[in-house]
Enzyme design. Structure first.
Site: not given
Ligand code: AMP
Length: 215
Positions: A14, A87, A126, A161, A172
């Site tokens: 993404k 999400r 990553r 990360r 996740r």
């Molecule tokens: P990402 O960078 O999109 O992989 O997001 C990393 C983490 O941020 C996720 O595993 C969630 O803990 C949190 N997160 C990101 N976007 C959302 C969202 N829209 N709703 C809730 N938690 C989120």
């Protein structure tokens, strides 16, 4: 100019695709993960709650994320890419309300399809730049940095990360299947869903996205 949503399991690309789209189409990139990675370092109860939920691989509460997003959406005027939001179904409904009040709409929802084993491999490999928004993967020849641990674009250090590990990945990925994947039917019913194969490489994925955006 289009407004789009990217939906994908963890580490399916993404972030990488968002940057390619942003550069080619001059759209604003809104990553809720990035917004939360900044918010989690604030010295407050909310900051600490965000940090612990993210480190466990769980979703942050809708209330927190909706507030963060509302501010960002009001700043957009030339098309945007939503990376990591919505999400779950509740967030998708909240998004509809936010967009309606701003007189905007979503044109395409693009799903990046990737099998679980491949997603796990990508999550462990990553690496991100500490300074710019470049993304690398040490297990993929086309995405490796030229020099280990150093960003090709700006020369600063790379980092991993804290939620990019095998254990958090399991939570996740399960959260993705349980909460996020139902969005696929939600947007299919609205007639704006497209699915692309994200298993080959970033160029192959981007070519499919360009076909959708250029239609
Ligand atoms: P990402 O960078 O999109 O992989 O997001 C990393 C983490 O941020 C996720 O595993 C969630 O803990 C949190 N997160 C990101 N976007 C959302 C969202 N829209 N709703 C809730 N938690 C989120």
């Amino acid at each position: 100019m289009k407004n789009i949503i990217l939906i994908a399991p963890p580490a399916a690309g993404k972030g990488t695709q968002s940057l390619l789209i942003k550069d080619k189409y001059n759209m604003m990139h809104i990553s809720t993960g990035d917004l939360l990675r900044v918010a989690k370092d604030e010295d407050s109860d909310t900051g600490r709650l965000i940090k612990s939920l993210m480190e466990e691989g769980k979703l942050v509460t809708d209330e927190i994320i909706n507030d963060l997003l509302k501010n960002k959406l009001s700043e957009t005027n030339n098309g945007f890419i939503l990376d990591g939001y919505p999400r779950n179904i509740e967030q998708a409904k909240a998004l509809d309300d936010m967009l309606e009040s701003l007189d905007k709409k979503i044109d395409n929802v693009i799903v990046l399809d990737l099998p679980k084993e491949e997603a796990l491999k990508r999550v462990c490999g990553r690496r991100l730049c500490t300074s710019c928004d470049a993304i690398y993967n040490i297990f993929e020849d086309s995405m490796k940095p030229k020099e280990e641990g150093i960003c090709d674009s700006c020369g600063n250090a790379l980092y991993q990360r804290t939620d990019d590990n095998e254990e958090t990945f399991g939570t996740r990925f399960d959260t993705y299947l349980e909460k996020t994947a139902p969005l696929i039917d939600f947007y299919k019913d609205k007639g704006i869903l497209e699915v692309v194969d994200s298993s080959i490489n970033k160029e192959h994925t981007f070519n499919q996205i360009k076909e959708i955006l250029d239609k």
